[in-house]
Every structure is written in C-alpha cells, then in structure tokens.
Design a protein around this motif. Structure first.
Motif, PDB file in Angstrom:
ATOM      1  N   GLU A  26       6.174   7.349 -18.007  1.00 22.22           N
ATOM      2  CA  GLU A  26       4.851   7.926 -17.855  1.00 22.22           C
ATOM      3  C   GLU A  26       4.455   7.875 -16.381  1.00 22.22           C
ATOM      4  N   ARG A  27       3.480   8.713 -16.006  1.00 21.85           N
ATOM      5  CA  ARG A  27       2.990   8.735 -14.630  1.00 21.85           C
ATOM      6  C   ARG A  27       1.868   7.717 -14.456  1.00 21.85           C
ATOM      7  N   ALA A  28       1.796   7.138 -13.268  1.00 25.54           N
ATOM      8  CA  ALA A  28       0.730   6.217 -12.907  1.00 25.54           C
ATOM      9  C   ALA A  28       0.506   6.321 -11.400  1.00 25.54           C
ATOM     10  N   ALA A  29      -0.612   5.778 -10.940  1.00 29.40           N
ATOM     11  CA  ALA A  29      -0.910   5.787  -9.514  1.00 29.40           C
ATOM     12  C   ALA A  29      -1.622   4.495  -9.141  1.00 29.40           C
ATOM     13  N   VAL A  30      -1.407   4.064  -7.902  1.00 29.38           N
ATOM     14  CA  VAL A  30      -2.101   2.910  -7.342  1.00 29.38           C
ATOM     15  C   VAL A  30      -2.751   3.339  -6.034  1.00 29.38           C
ATOM     16  N   LEU A  31      -3.775   2.587  -5.627  1.00 26.40           N
ATOM     17  CA  LEU A  31      -4.478   2.911  -4.390  1.00 26.40           C
ATOM     18  C   LEU A  31      -4.262   1.807  -3.360  1.00 26.40           C
ATOM     19  N   ILE A  32      -3.737   2.192  -2.210  1.00 27.12           N
ATOM     20  CA  ILE A  32      -3.708   1.317  -1.046  1.00 27.12           C
ATOM     21  C   ILE A  32      -4.992   1.635  -0.300  1.00 27.12           C
ATOM     22  N   LEU A  33      -6.004   0.816  -0.523  1.00 21.01           N
ATOM     23  CA  LEU A  33      -7.337   1.072   0.027  1.00 21.01           C
ATOM     24  C   LEU A  33      -7.526   0.310   1.332  1.00 21.01           C
ATOM     25  N   LEU A  34      -7.606   1.043   2.422  1.00 20.76           N
ATOM     26  CA  LEU A  34      -7.823   0.474   3.752  1.00 20.76           C
ATOM     27  C   LEU A  34      -9.308   0.406   4.061  1.00 20.76           C
ATOM     28  N   TYR A  35      -9.714  -0.668   4.737  1.00 24.09           N
ATOM     29  CA  TYR A  35     -11.092  -0.784   5.211  1.00 24.09           C
ATOM     30  C   TYR A  35     -11.112  -1.781   6.365  1.00 24.09           C
ATOM     31  N   MET A  36     -12.189  -1.757   7.137  1.00 18.22           N
ATOM     32  CA  MET A  36     -12.345  -2.669   8.261  1.00 18.22           C
ATOM     33  C   MET A  36     -13.134  -3.900   7.820  1.00 18.22           C
ATOM     34  N   LYS A  37     -12.685  -5.054   8.317  1.00 19.10           N
ATOM     35  CA  LYS A  37     -13.394  -6.306   8.083  1.00 19.10           C
ATOM     36  C   LYS A  37     -13.071  -7.220   9.259  1.00 19.10           C
ATOM     37  N   ASN A  38     -14.091  -7.764   9.886  1.00 19.88           N
ATOM     38  CA  ASN A  38     -13.887  -8.666  11.030  1.00 19.88           C
ATOM     39  C   ASN A  38     -12.973  -8.058  12.088  1.00 19.88           C
ATOM     40  N   CYS A  39     -13.196  -6.796  12.403  1.00 14.07           N
ATOM     41  CA  CYS A  39     -12.454  -6.067  13.452  1.00 14.07           C
ATOM     42  C   CYS A  39     -10.968  -5.902  13.155  1.00 14.07           C
ATOM     43  N   ASP A  40     -10.574  -5.981  11.888  1.00 10.86           N
ATOM     44  CA  ASP A  40      -9.176  -5.766  11.506  1.00 10.86           C
ATOM     45  C   ASP A  40      -9.160  -4.897  10.251  1.00 10.86           C
ATOM     46  N   TYR A  41      -8.050  -4.220  10.033  1.00 13.92           N
ATOM     47  CA  TYR A  41      -7.883  -3.438   8.807  1.00 13.92           C
ATOM     48  C   TYR A  41      -7.371  -4.346   7.694  1.00 13.92           C
ATOM     49  N   TYR A  42      -7.855  -4.102   6.500  1.00 12.07           N
ATOM     50  CA  TYR A  42      -7.461  -4.848   5.312  1.00 12.07           C
ATOM     51  C   TYR A  42      -7.123  -3.866   4.200  1.00 12.07           C
ATOM     52  N   ILE A  43      -6.400  -4.363   3.194  1.00 11.14           N
ATOM     53  CA  ILE A  43      -6.249  -3.644   1.931  1.00 11.14           C
ATOM     54  C   ILE A  43      -6.622  -4.612   0.809  1.00 11.14           C
ATOM     55  N   VAL A  44      -7.004  -4.050  -0.326  1.00 10.64           N
ATOM     56  CA  VAL A  44      -7.395  -4.873  -1.460  1.00 10.64           C
ATOM     57  C   VAL A  44      -6.238  -4.961  -2.455  1.00 10.64           C
ATOM     58  N   LEU A  45      -6.020  -6.166  -2.950  1.00 10.08           N
ATOM     59  CA  LEU A  45      -5.060  -6.418  -4.016  1.00 10.08           C
ATOM     60  C   LEU A  45      -5.789  -7.144  -5.139  1.00 10.08           C
ATOM     61  N   THR A  46      -5.214  -7.097  -6.316  1.00  8.31           N
ATOM     62  CA  THR A  46      -5.797  -7.831  -7.439  1.00  8.31           C
ATOM     63  C   THR A  46      -4.744  -8.743  -8.048  1.00  8.31           C
ATOM     64  N   LYS A  47      -5.216  -9.862  -8.547  1.00  8.76           N
ATOM     65  CA  LYS A  47      -4.355 -10.694  -9.391  1.00  8.76           C
ATOM     66  C   LYS A  47      -4.759 -10.364 -10.816  1.00  8.76           C
ATOM     67  N   GLY A  63      -4.797   0.201  -9.808  1.00  4.59           N
ATOM     68  CA  GLY A  63      -4.151   1.411 -10.300  1.00  4.59           C
ATOM     69  C   GLY A  63      -3.876   1.343 -11.774  1.00  4.59           C
ATOM     70  N   GLY A  64      -3.308   2.420 -12.291  1.00  5.88           N
ATOM     71  CA  GLY A  64      -2.994   2.471 -13.699  1.00  5.88           C
ATOM     72  C   GLY A  64      -2.442   3.819 -14.118  1.00  5.88           C
ATOM     73  N   ARG A  65      -2.420   3.995 -15.422  1.00  6.35           N
ATOM     74  CA  ARG A  65      -1.788   5.145 -16.059  1.00  6.35           C
ATOM     75  C   ARG A  65      -2.587   6.431 -15.842  1.00  6.35           C
ATOM     76  N   PHE A  66      -1.880   7.518 -15.602  1.00  7.37           N
ATOM     77  CA  PHE A  66      -2.457   8.857 -15.507  1.00  7.37           C
ATOM     78  C   PHE A  66      -2.976   9.278 -16.875  1.00  7.37           C
ATOM     79  N   MET A  67      -4.209   9.747 -16.913  1.00  7.87           N
ATOM     80  CA  MET A  67      -4.815  10.271 -18.139  1.00  7.87           C
ATOM     81  C   MET A  67      -4.946  11.784 -17.997  1.00  7.87           C
ATOM     82  N   ASP A  68      -4.856  12.503 -19.101  1.00 12.02           N
ATOM     83  CA  ASP A  68      -4.935  13.964 -19.051  1.00 12.02           C
ATOM     84  C   ASP A  68      -6.179  14.457 -18.325  1.00 12.02           C
ATOM     85  N   GLU A  69      -7.294  13.765 -18.517  1.00  5.62           N
ATOM     86  CA  GLU A  69      -8.534  14.209 -17.870  1.00  5.62           C
ATOM     87  C   GLU A  69      -8.559  13.932 -16.367  1.00  5.62           C
ATOM     88  N   ASP A  70      -7.597  13.186 -15.845  1.00  6.75           N
ATOM     89  CA  ASP A  70      -7.563  12.878 -14.418  1.00  6.75           C
ATOM     90  C   ASP A  70      -7.253  14.099 -13.553  1.00  6.75           C
TER      91      ASP A  70
END
Length: 192
Positions: A26-47, A63-70
């Motif tokens: 099946e298809r799925a997607a994840v997001l590498i989300l960049l943002y600035m914090k304390n003058c440095d770039y960060y990405i968010v991860l989850t446990k 991220g997660g599974r592709f849904m038809d409505e996506d």
C-alpha cells in the motif's frame, strides 16, 4: 546567503526521485517537517505508542497510509502530521520529495515529503498514536553519523542505518529516510 529551504527546493526539483511500485504494498507518506528553533533548523519526530497497529514504540516521522480522499501523497503527509502533532497543513510549504522506500513488516511503499513552516511550532500530541514528540536539530544529520546495520527479516538480509539521538535510536525505515536526507543536506553544504 539563500535560506536552506530555498536551496532544498532547487536541489530536490533537479534530482530524479526513485519511485517504487510493488505488488501487495500500500502507499503511505511521511513528512520531514523543517522549522527554525534557537537559530537552527529542526525536524520533528515521534516516538510511537505501544498501542498503535504497527511499528510500536519506534521513532518515526509523522505519516501514515494514503486514503482515497487524500488525492496526493503530499496531502497524506500533511493530514497525518496534523493528526499526530497538530501542525496546520495550510502553514506547511512543500519543498519536494525524497526517494520512495518500503517497510519490511507492514508492506507499505513510503514517500517522504519535505516541508517547511516559517515559525517554531507548538505541537499538540495525539496521545493515542504518539508517546513522545522529539525535536531533532538537522545539524546532526550528517552521513557519517549514521551507522550501517544489517537487519535479518524472514531469512533475508536488509541494510539499514541507525542514528543515536540522546537516549533514542533511530533505525529502520526512518533511519534510511533520514540518511537519504542527510546526503542531500551534505550536497547543499558543498554548494555553499
């Protein structure tokens, strides 16, 4: 100097992205989300929690599974990021996509989408799916910081990469995606 997000747009648009098509996946997607914090770039991860269906307790990208409505994989990544950590999809600028990769145990082809938000986020954790939110400075995303490991699954060997961050070990699909992203970031650093 041009901001990192602008350099990423240029580099990601010039490269040929590896796309996978596999029967039974099946298809799925994840997001590498960049943002600035304390003058440095960060990405968010989850446990992930121990109660989710798959990849229990692992460190992952939102991220997660592709849904038809996506309609698109970019939308899937944005929807899932909103569901897991509360980032408004309208605030995210899509910068591009990385190579497709596959999960070994859950039969997904995963497309990593790279996005940027122009502010330091205030996350809202979905405690059904997310045990902990981790903020990873991209300064540690250097190819040499990833350790190769061979993972044996159902009698076959697969190469993966691990990255230690504090007390956490990032490995498996997330490790491979972040190693790919680290290689792209290193190309940008060489151009400057």
């Amino acid at each position: 100097m041009e901001p990192l997000e602008e350099r990423l747009v240029k580099l990601l648009s010039r490269r040929i992205r590896k796309k996978l098509t596999l029967d039974g996946y099946e298809r799925a997607a994840v997001l590498i989300l960049l943002y600035m914090k304390n003058c440095d770039y960060y990405i968010v991860l989850t446990k992930r929690t121990e109660t989710v269906e798959s990849h229990k307790g692992q460190i992952s990208l939102p991220g997660g599974r592709f849904m038809d409505e996506d309609k698109t994989l970019e939308y899937t990544a944005l929807r899932e990021c909103f569901e897991e950590v509360g980032i408004n999809p309208a605030d995210v600028r899509i910068l591009g996509m990385l190579d497709d990769d596959k999960t070994l145990t859950s039969n997904y082809i995963v497309t990593p989408v790279v996005g940027f938000i122009p502010y330091t986020p205030k996350f809202k954790k979905n405690s059904l799916e997310v045990e902990e939110i981790l903020e990873l400075p991209i300064s540690i995303l250097k190819p040499e910081n990833f350790q190769p490991e061979v993972y044996n699954y159902k009698g076959e060997e697969y190469l993966t990469y691990t990255l230690k961050y504090g007390e956490n070990i990032i490995w498996g699909l997330t490790g491979r995606i972040l190693k790919n992203f680290a290689e792209i970031l290193s190309k940008i650093k060489k151009e400057t």
